[in-house]
Design a protein around this motif. Structure first.
Motif, PDB file in Angstrom:
ATOM      1  N   ASN A  54      77.693  86.048 145.896  1.00 34.86           N
ATOM      2  CA  ASN A  54      77.006  85.492 147.065  1.00 34.86           C
ATOM      3  C   ASN A  54      75.918  84.532 146.588  1.00 34.86           C
ATOM      4  OD1 ASN A  54      74.678  87.230 146.486  1.00 34.86           O
ATOM      5  ND2 ASN A  54      75.955  88.876 147.288  1.00 34.86           N
ATOM      6  N   ALA A  55      75.271  83.852 147.500  1.00 36.86           N
ATOM      7  CA  ALA A  55      74.248  82.878 147.103  1.00 36.86           C
ATOM      8  C   ALA A  55      73.003  83.564 146.548  1.00 36.86           C
ATOM      9  CB  ALA A  55      73.881  81.986 148.281  1.00 36.86           C
ATOM     10  N   THR A  56      72.754  84.789 146.982  1.00 40.18           N
ATOM     11  CA  THR A  56      71.612  85.533 146.456  1.00 40.18           C
ATOM     12  C   THR A  56      71.771  85.755 144.957  1.00 40.18           C
ATOM     13  OG1 THR A  56      71.333  86.608 148.592  1.00 40.18           O
ATOM     14  CG2 THR A  56      70.273  87.668 146.711  1.00 40.18           C
ATOM     15  N   THR A  80      62.573  79.492 154.875  1.00 40.01           N
ATOM     16  CA  THR A  80      63.870  79.772 154.269  1.00 40.01           C
ATOM     17  C   THR A  80      64.175  81.242 154.416  1.00 40.01           C
ATOM     18  OG1 THR A  80      65.221  79.522 152.277  1.00 40.01           O
ATOM     19  CG2 THR A  80      62.939  80.216 151.941  1.00 40.01           C
ATOM     20  N   PHE A  81      65.411  81.596 154.066  1.00 43.18           N
ATOM     21  CA  PHE A  81      65.782  83.001 153.991  1.00 43.18           C
ATOM     22  C   PHE A  81      65.095  83.599 152.752  1.00 43.18           C
ATOM     23  CE2 PHE A  81      68.991  86.373 152.941  1.00 43.18           C
ATOM     24  CZ  PHE A  81      68.639  87.200 153.985  1.00 43.18           C
ATOM     25  N   SER A  84      65.640  82.917 148.782  1.00 43.11           N
ATOM     26  CA  SER A  84      65.168  81.772 147.986  1.00 43.11           C
ATOM     27  C   SER A  84      63.915  82.111 147.181  1.00 43.11           C
ATOM     28  CB  SER A  84      64.839  80.572 148.889  1.00 43.11           C
ATOM     29  OG  SER A  84      65.798  80.368 149.868  1.00 43.11           O
ATOM     30  N   VAL A 129      64.983  73.783 149.656  1.00 43.07           N
ATOM     31  CA  VAL A 129      66.032  74.361 150.506  1.00 43.07           C
ATOM     32  C   VAL A 129      66.493  73.299 151.496  1.00 43.07           C
ATOM     33  CG1 VAL A 129      66.553  76.193 152.173  1.00 43.07           C
ATOM     34  CG2 VAL A 129      64.960  76.635 150.289  1.00 43.07           C
ATOM     35  N   ASP A 155      68.626  75.012 146.796  1.00 46.66           N
ATOM     36  CA  ASP A 155      69.251  76.032 147.632  1.00 46.66           C
ATOM     37  C   ASP A 155      69.979  75.300 148.758  1.00 46.66           C
ATOM     38  OD1 ASP A 155      70.091  78.021 149.313  1.00 46.66           O
ATOM     39  OD2 ASP A 155      68.240  79.199 149.206  1.00 46.66           O
ATOM     40  N   SER A 157      72.518  76.518 150.425  1.00 46.92           N
ATOM     41  CA  SER A 157      73.308  77.541 151.130  1.00 46.92           C
ATOM     42  C   SER A 157      73.853  77.039 152.464  1.00 46.92           C
ATOM     43  CB  SER A 157      72.436  78.771 151.387  1.00 46.92           C
ATOM     44  OG  SER A 157      72.148  79.429 150.182  1.00 46.92           O
ATOM     45  N   HIS A 158      73.102  76.122 153.114  1.00 47.17           N
ATOM     46  CA  HIS A 158      73.501  75.617 154.434  1.00 47.17           C
ATOM     47  C   HIS A 158      74.329  74.339 154.337  1.00 47.17           C
ATOM     48  CE1 HIS A 158      69.478  77.370 156.253  1.00 47.17           C
ATOM     49  NE2 HIS A 158      70.212  78.282 155.643  1.00 47.17           N
ATOM     50  N   SER A 181      76.250  79.024 149.730  1.00 46.65           N
ATOM     51  CA  SER A 181      76.616  80.338 150.274  1.00 46.65           C
ATOM     52  C   SER A 181      77.881  80.213 151.123  1.00 46.65           C
ATOM     53  CB  SER A 181      75.491  80.890 151.160  1.00 46.65           C
ATOM     54  OG  SER A 181      75.942  82.039 151.860  1.00 46.65           O
ATOM     55  N   LYS A 186      77.926  80.526 157.572  1.00 49.63           N
ATOM     56  CA  LYS A 186      77.700  79.226 156.933  1.00 49.63           C
ATOM     57  C   LYS A 186      78.894  78.291 157.181  1.00 49.63           C
ATOM     58  CE  LYS A 186      73.851  81.067 155.425  1.00 49.63           C
ATOM     59  NZ  LYS A 186      73.310  81.638 154.203  1.00 49.63           N
ATOM     60  N   GLY A 193      80.167  85.386 149.399  1.00 48.35           N
ATOM     61  CA  GLY A 193      80.533  84.488 148.304  1.00 48.35           C
ATOM     62  C   GLY A 193      79.476  83.445 148.068  1.00 48.35           C
ATOM     63  N   TYR A 325      62.984  79.906 160.312  1.00 46.39           N
ATOM     64  CA  TYR A 325      62.900  81.229 159.725  1.00 46.39           C
ATOM     65  C   TYR A 325      61.494  81.770 159.931  1.00 46.39           C
ATOM     66  CZ  TYR A 325      67.236  80.622 157.087  1.00 46.39           C
ATOM     67  OH  TYR A 325      68.542  80.442 156.724  1.00 46.39           O
TER      68      TYR A 325
HETATM   69  C1  LIG Z   1      72.334  82.558 153.553  1.00 45.76           C
HETATM   70  C2  LIG Z   1      71.263  82.096 152.660  1.00 45.76           C
HETATM   71  C3  LIG Z   1      71.052  82.619 151.375  1.00 45.76           C
HETATM   72  C4  LIG Z   1      71.772  83.824 150.878  1.00 45.76           C
HETATM   73  O1  LIG Z   1      73.139  83.678 150.931  1.00 45.76           O
HETATM   74  P1  LIG Z   1      74.093  84.947 150.701  1.00 45.76           P
HETATM   75  O2  LIG Z   1      75.402  84.289 150.331  1.00 45.76           O
HETATM   76  O3  LIG Z   1      74.154  85.671 151.999  1.00 45.76           O
HETATM   77  O4  LIG Z   1      73.530  85.745 149.603  1.00 45.76           O
HETATM   78  C5  LIG Z   1      70.087  82.045 150.570  1.00 45.76           C
HETATM   79  N1  LIG Z   1      69.343  81.009 151.002  1.00 45.76           N
HETATM   80  C6  LIG Z   1      69.498  80.498 152.228  1.00 45.76           C
HETATM   81  C7  LIG Z   1      68.651  79.336 152.639  1.00 45.76           C
HETATM   82  C8  LIG Z   1      70.447  81.038 153.099  1.00 45.76           C
HETATM   83  O5  LIG Z   1      70.561  80.552 154.337  1.00 45.76           O
END
Ligand SMILES: *Cc1c(COP(=O)(O)O)cnc(C)c1O
Length: 384
Positions: A54-56, A80-81, A84, A129, A155, A157-158, A181, A186, A193, A325
């Motif tokens: 995953n992105a984490t 951000t989530f 990050s 981000v 980051d 992810s989006h 992510s 997403k 993933g 957020y």
């Molecule tokens: C969704 C998200 C993550 C984490 O992604 P995962 O794949 O759910 O671990 C990290 N940073 C941002 C900005 C996100 O939106």
């Protein structure tokens, strides 16, 4: 029935692709993960792509690959989530934040410039981000941090499929590593993933090691020559962050529709923009001219004093609005580290008026009209 703020789009082709893997020899560590990695590298015009759980975990491994550890400092944004910022903490490093531009939700280059010249402790890594799928002003950000030797993890992810200055996000022209992510809300999904892209061959090698226990089977990489056919070498302390072939199959199948997804999102966004044009007390976020957004999120600003009642009205009307957020530095865990309300006023002011409206490939014309109608009702009722 609730209209969700985000939702995956799964076709019979996606299901068939996954079923095929289930009937094959490899559920994991088969041929599809490298194929998915190559496909993402191609889409992003990056030298390497490394798939992870995953992105984490991608952010965590990216920090480790850049040697982040105790005593180091990482900067990201409050808007951000939490992942990050958490990635730095996993490595035992300290975290600090750079405030945002409330009109875009992205890192504010002026705030970065000021912080770089006034801070008495500079970060080793900056994590901008790409909020809502729109790239930050990476050229300016990279030019600002380069003189200090600060490395950059994007980051994104989006933002798979987004472009900046006409080129794909993920090409790492202005960063060391970029992270995506594939969570179901997403742009494309693999269930869970993530992916890292980089143009730095040694970083890619490092990330592959960290992803799989720190183990290599590549005889060329062994520290001591060994030709025993069963031999492998653990060279560092890594993790198991491997993506499965089941997920990669779904990712490859989804990736075929990346452009279609983004086109559909853009159509929905322009419709929102025209439906909301001229409505007092509603301001959609803007996107910088150099940025071609993947439109993960459609965020509006309403008067802070009525955000809560508008939000509640929309939820009661079956509309899955959300808020992106809550400023990370105001979370109890981060307050415990010494951050407090007032530390990042732009992020806090932005947050106070933010509502995310539903946006996904299967949002219908009728649903979108209904969402805007209900928003107008709520504004007339509550906004002063
Ligand atoms: C969704 C998200 C993550 C984490 O992604 P995962 O794949 O759910 O671990 C990290 N940073 C941002 C900005 C996100 O939106």
């Amino acid at each position: 029935m609730t209209i969700p703020y985000g939702r995956q789009d799964i076709t019979q082709d996606d299901i068939d692709a996954v079923s095929e893997v289930l009937a094959s020899d490899f559920l994991t560590q088969g041929p599809l993960v490298p194929r998915f990695e190559q496909a993402i590298a191609d889409v992003c015009k990056a030298h390497d792509a490394i798939a992870v759980t995953n992105a984490t975990s991608a952010l965590h491994l990216a920090c480790l690959a850049l040697d982040i550890g105790p005593g180091d400092l990482v900067w990201t944004v409050p808007n951000t989530f939490v992942a990050s910022a958490n990635c730095a903490r996993y490595c035992g490093a300290d975290i600090d934040f750079v405030d945002i531009d409330p009109t875009t939700g992205n890192l504010c280059p002026d705030a970065l410039r000021q912080k770089l010249t006034s801070a008495n402790h500079l970060p080793k890594v900056l994590i901008p981000v790409h909020f809502g799928g729109a790239s930050c002003d990476m050229q300016t950000i990279a030019d600002l941090v380069k003189p200090y030797g600060i490395r950059i993890i994007e980051d994104a992810s989006h933002a798979i499929g987004a472009r900046y200055q006409g080129e794909p996000v993920g090409n790492c022209l202005h960063s060391d590593i970029c992270v995506f992510s594939f969570h179901p809300v997403k742009i494309i999904t693999t269930g869970e993933g993530g992916m890292l892209t980089t143009n730095d061959v040694s970083l890619a090698e490092r990330l592959r090691l960290l992803r799989s226990h720190g183990i290599t089977r590549d005889t060329q990489q062994f520290s001591t020559p060994n030709d025993e056919p069963w031999y492998y070498e653990q060279q560092t302390l890594g993790f198991n962050c491997r993506m499965t072939d089941i997920q990669a199959a779904l990712g490859l199948s989804q990736l075929k529709r990346l452009q279609a997804f983004i086109t559909t999102r853009k159509i929905r966004v322009s419709r929102y923009q025209s439906l909301l044009a001229g409505i007092e007390n509603v301001k959609p976020l803007t996107v910088e001219p150099a940025s071609d957004s993947a439109w993960h999120l459609f965020v509006i600003q309403v008067p802070a004093t009525s955000r809560r009642v508008i939000f509640e009205h929309l939820r009661a009307a079956g509309i899955g609005v959300n808020v992106h957020y809550i400023p990370v530095h105001t979370q109890p865990y981060y307050r415990q580290l010494g951050f407090k309300t007032g530390d990042f006023p732009q992020s806090e002011a932005y947050y106070a008026g933010a509502i995310t409206l539903p946006l996904h490939p299967n949002l219908s014309d009728e649903q979108q009209l209904y969402i805007v109608e209900q928003l107008i009702v709520a504004l007339e009722q509550y906004a002063e």
